[in-house]
Scaffold this motif. Structure first.
Motif, PDB file in Angstrom:
ATOM      1  N   VAL A 167       0.743  -1.083  -0.005  1.00  0.00           N
ATOM      2  CA  VAL A 167       0.039   0.017  -0.011  1.00  0.00           C
ATOM      3  C   VAL A 167       0.906   1.291  -0.066  1.00  0.00           C
ATOM      4  O   VAL A 167       1.928   1.326   0.708  1.00  0.00           O
ATOM      5  CB  VAL A 167      -0.787  -0.082   1.336  1.00  0.00           C
ATOM      6  CG1 VAL A 167      -1.635   1.248   1.287  1.00  0.00           C
ATOM      7  CG2 VAL A 167      -2.052  -1.239   1.276  1.00  0.00           C
ATOM      8  N   ALA A 168       0.462   2.338  -0.834  1.00  0.00           N
ATOM      9  CA  ALA A 168       1.196   3.367  -0.815  1.00  0.00           C
ATOM     10  C   ALA A 168       0.705   4.207   0.460  1.00  0.00           C
ATOM     11  O   ALA A 168      -0.359   4.659   0.848  1.00  0.00           O
ATOM     12  CB  ALA A 168       0.603   4.284  -2.070  1.00  0.00           C
ATOM     13  N   PRO A 169       1.618   4.467   1.340  1.00  0.00           N
ATOM     14  CA  PRO A 169       1.456   5.068   2.597  1.00  0.00           C
ATOM     15  C   PRO A 169       0.995   6.712   2.574  1.00  0.00           C
ATOM     16  O   PRO A 169       0.374   7.119   3.419  1.00  0.00           O
ATOM     17  CB  PRO A 169       2.592   5.006   3.387  1.00  0.00           C
ATOM     18  CG  PRO A 169       3.851   4.834   2.376  1.00  0.00           C
ATOM     19  CD  PRO A 169       3.098   4.146   1.379  1.00  0.00           C
ATOM     20  N   ALA A 170       1.575   7.329   1.724  1.00  0.00           N
ATOM     21  CA  ALA A 170       1.198   8.709   1.583  1.00  0.00           C
ATOM     22  C   ALA A 170       0.872   9.055   0.232  1.00  0.00           C
ATOM     23  O   ALA A 170       1.544   8.809  -0.698  1.00  0.00           O
ATOM     24  CB  ALA A 170       2.305   9.544   2.120  1.00  0.00           C
ATOM     25  N   ALA A 171       0.194  10.413   0.127  1.00  0.00           N
ATOM     26  CA  ALA A 171       0.031  11.130  -1.245  1.00  0.00           C
ATOM     27  C   ALA A 171       1.557  11.081  -2.089  1.00  0.00           C
ATOM     28  O   ALA A 171       2.538  11.530  -1.523  1.00  0.00           O
ATOM     29  CB  ALA A 171      -0.448  12.472  -1.174  1.00  0.00           C
ATOM     30  N   GLY A 172       1.326  10.526  -3.402  1.00  0.00           N
ATOM     31  CA  GLY A 172       2.627  10.691  -4.396  1.00  0.00           C
ATOM     32  C   GLY A 172       3.327   9.509  -4.303  1.00  0.00           C
ATOM     33  O   GLY A 172       4.054   9.125  -5.152  1.00  0.00           O
ATOM     34  N   ASP A 173       3.147   8.648  -3.220  1.00  0.00           N
ATOM     35  CA  ASP A 173       3.818   7.176  -3.159  1.00  0.00           C
ATOM     36  C   ASP A 173       2.960   6.152  -4.107  1.00  0.00           C
ATOM     37  O   ASP A 173       2.006   6.424  -4.602  1.00  0.00           O
ATOM     38  CB  ASP A 173       3.893   6.520  -1.705  1.00  0.00           C
ATOM     39  CG  ASP A 173       4.761   7.299  -0.768  1.00  0.00           C
ATOM     40  OD1 ASP A 173       5.454   8.166  -1.197  1.00  0.00           O
ATOM     41  OD2 ASP A 173       4.301   7.293   0.643  1.00  0.00           O
ATOM     42  N   TYR A 210      -0.620   1.868  -8.488  1.00  0.00           N
ATOM     43  CA  TYR A 210      -1.298   3.230  -8.407  1.00  0.00           C
ATOM     44  C   TYR A 210      -0.425   4.077  -7.700  1.00  0.00           C
ATOM     45  O   TYR A 210       0.561   3.924  -6.900  1.00  0.00           O
ATOM     46  CB  TYR A 210      -2.726   3.018  -7.633  1.00  0.00           C
ATOM     47  CG  TYR A 210      -2.492   2.556  -6.354  1.00  0.00           C
ATOM     48  CD1 TYR A 210      -2.762   3.732  -5.256  1.00  0.00           C
ATOM     49  CD2 TYR A 210      -2.240   1.602  -5.742  1.00  0.00           C
ATOM     50  CE1 TYR A 210      -2.666   3.347  -4.208  1.00  0.00           C
ATOM     51  CE2 TYR A 210      -2.338   1.197  -4.515  1.00  0.00           C
ATOM     52  CZ  TYR A 210      -2.367   2.238  -3.413  1.00  0.00           C
ATOM     53  OH  TYR A 210      -2.363   2.143  -2.148  1.00  0.00           O
ATOM     54  N   VAL A 211      -0.734   5.415  -8.025  1.00  0.00           N
ATOM     55  CA  VAL A 211       0.089   6.397  -7.140  1.00  0.00           C
ATOM     56  C   VAL A 211      -1.239   6.966  -6.267  1.00  0.00           C
ATOM     57  O   VAL A 211      -2.195   7.270  -6.719  1.00  0.00           O
ATOM     58  CB  VAL A 211       0.568   7.805  -8.014  1.00  0.00           C
ATOM     59  CG1 VAL A 211       0.993   8.794  -7.453  1.00  0.00           C
ATOM     60  CG2 VAL A 211       1.570   7.096  -8.917  1.00  0.00           C
ATOM     61  N   ARG A 212      -0.746   7.013  -5.144  1.00  0.00           N
ATOM     62  CA  ARG A 212      -1.797   7.422  -4.148  1.00  0.00           C
ATOM     63  C   ARG A 212      -2.031   8.986  -4.229  1.00  0.00           C
ATOM     64  O   ARG A 212      -1.214   9.617  -4.335  1.00  0.00           O
ATOM     65  CB  ARG A 212      -1.329   7.230  -2.667  1.00  0.00           C
ATOM     66  CG  ARG A 212      -2.700   7.607  -1.488  1.00  0.00           C
ATOM     67  CD  ARG A 212      -2.166   6.837  -0.319  1.00  0.00           C
ATOM     68  NE  ARG A 212      -3.221   7.410   0.571  1.00  0.00           N
ATOM     69  CZ  ARG A 212      -3.577   6.507   1.532  1.00  0.00           C
ATOM     70  NH1 ARG A 212      -3.023   5.274   1.895  1.00  0.00           N
ATOM     71  NH2 ARG A 212      -4.526   6.908   2.499  1.00  0.00           N
ATOM     72  N   GLY A 213      -3.250   9.335  -4.233  1.00  0.00           N
ATOM     73  CA  GLY A 213      -3.811  11.059  -4.194  1.00  0.00           C
ATOM     74  C   GLY A 213      -3.881  11.379  -2.942  1.00  0.00           C
ATOM     75  O   GLY A 213      -3.955  10.721  -1.873  1.00  0.00           O
ATOM     76  N   LYS A 214      -3.854  12.731  -2.725  1.00  0.00           N
ATOM     77  CA  LYS A 214      -4.219  13.506  -1.617  1.00  0.00           C
ATOM     78  C   LYS A 214      -5.610  13.410  -1.336  1.00  0.00           C
ATOM     79  O   LYS A 214      -6.486  13.602  -2.102  1.00  0.00           O
ATOM     80  CB  LYS A 214      -3.504  14.797  -1.613  1.00  0.00           C
ATOM     81  CG  LYS A 214      -3.639  15.518  -0.436  1.00  0.00           C
ATOM     82  CD  LYS A 214      -3.026  17.111  -0.953  1.00  0.00           C
ATOM     83  CE  LYS A 214      -2.837  17.746   0.436  1.00  0.00           C
ATOM     84  NZ  LYS A 214      -2.002  18.723   0.254  1.00  0.00           N
ATOM     85  N   ASP A 215      -5.968  13.151   0.053  1.00  0.00           N
ATOM     86  CA  ASP A 215      -7.376  12.927   0.476  1.00  0.00           C
ATOM     87  C   ASP A 215      -7.977  14.449   0.078  1.00  0.00           C
ATOM     88  O   ASP A 215      -7.411  15.586   0.380  1.00  0.00           O
ATOM     89  CB  ASP A 215      -7.476  12.768   2.081  1.00  0.00           C
ATOM     90  CG  ASP A 215      -7.156  11.229   2.206  1.00  0.00           C
ATOM     91  OD1 ASP A 215      -7.843  10.397   1.436  1.00  0.00           O
ATOM     92  OD2 ASP A 215      -6.700  11.119   3.418  1.00  0.00           O
ATOM     93  N   GLY A 216      -9.305  14.340  -0.357  1.00  0.00           N
ATOM     94  CA  GLY A 216      -9.870  15.740  -0.667  1.00  0.00           C
ATOM     95  C   GLY A 216      -9.555  16.560  -2.040  1.00  0.00           C
ATOM     96  O   GLY A 216     -10.203  17.401  -2.462  1.00  0.00           O
ATOM     97  N   ASP A 217      -8.446  15.924  -2.605  1.00  0.00           N
ATOM     98  CA  ASP A 217      -7.946  16.784  -4.024  1.00  0.00           C
ATOM     99  C   ASP A 217      -8.876  16.634  -4.923  1.00  0.00           C
ATOM    100  O   ASP A 217      -9.538  15.141  -5.080  1.00  0.00           O
ATOM    101  CB  ASP A 217      -6.558  15.997  -4.338  1.00  0.00           C
ATOM    102  CG  ASP A 217      -5.934  16.711  -5.257  1.00  0.00           C
ATOM    103  OD1 ASP A 217      -6.678  17.409  -6.180  1.00  0.00           O
ATOM    104  OD2 ASP A 217      -4.809  16.373  -5.667  1.00  0.00           O
ATOM    105  N   LYS A 218      -9.279  17.428  -5.808  1.00  0.00           N
ATOM    106  CA  LYS A 218     -10.216  17.220  -6.795  1.00  0.00           C
ATOM    107  C   LYS A 218      -9.826  16.433  -7.925  1.00  0.00           C
ATOM    108  O   LYS A 218     -10.560  15.821  -8.569  1.00  0.00           O
ATOM    109  CB  LYS A 218     -10.640  18.877  -7.293  1.00  0.00           C
ATOM    110  CG  LYS A 218      -9.729  19.678  -8.149  1.00  0.00           C
ATOM    111  CD  LYS A 218     -10.134  20.604  -8.633  1.00  0.00           C
ATOM    112  CE  LYS A 218      -8.787  21.228  -9.425  1.00  0.00           C
ATOM    113  NZ  LYS A 218      -9.363  22.225 -10.383  1.00  0.00           N
TER     114      LYS A 218
END
Length: 171
Positions: free
Chosen positions: A49-55, A114-122
């Motif tokens: 799992v990608a732990p943070a946005a951009g991972d 996949y690349v993890r996105g930022k929570d709430g990012d449009k």
């Protein structure tokens, strides 16, 4: 004198290839020997799992044939769904599909990267489920997506994710 043995060998090879053709007589031109989602078990394995946005994260998906021999001949169809819509996950750039024949009990696997996105990012896709379909089959199966939002591609063309080619598992 070498022309005769080469001609005979070429003719024999052509006849063997013709004998292996199933005619593609399935529904809608699909091969009748294609693996069907109802005839295989599908399991999403332990994900990286990608732990943070951009991972980047990777989710392995394994398929085990539970019925008559069948063929995987292309890529899995993968869709990420938010509940109000779905987006197709494209094939990994440069990946080459291979035809795999699965006897009962044989397994194959592919990965969803996949690349993890930022929570709430449009631009992020707040996926709730992942839908998986097999090549040559009109049916699919959905699984919960618990790996966080998926980043959108910079050009807005869909999720920043990809599907790899099937690989034979085991002997």
């Amino acid at each position: 004198m070498r022309a005769i043995p080469l001609t005979v060998t070429a003719l024999a090879a052509a006849l063997l290839l013709t004998a292996c053709n199933d005619g593609g007589g399935g529904k809608n031109g699909k091969s009748s020997s294609a693996c069907q989602i109802g005839g295989v078990s599908v399991q999403i394995g332990s994900a990286s799992v990608a732990p943070a946005a951009g991972d980047t994260g990777e989710i392995p998906v394994s398929i085990t044939n539970q019925s008559a021999p069948c063929t995987l001949d292309h890529f899995a169809a993968v869709f990420l769904s938010t509940g109000s819509g779905e987006q197709a996950v494209p094939v990994l750039k440069g990946a080459k599909a291979q035809q795999l024949k699965l006897a009962k009990g044989d397994s194959a696997a592919f990965s969803i990267s996949y690349v993890r996105g930022k929570d709430g990012d449009k631009n992020a896709l707040a996926a709730k489920t992942v839908k998986i379909g097999l090549p040559g089959s009109d049916t699919s199966r959905s699984f919960p997506w618990s790996y966080g939002p998926v980043a959108g591609k910079a050009d807005g063309s869909g999720p920043d994710a990809s599907v790899s080619a099937f690989q034979q598992v085991g002997d």
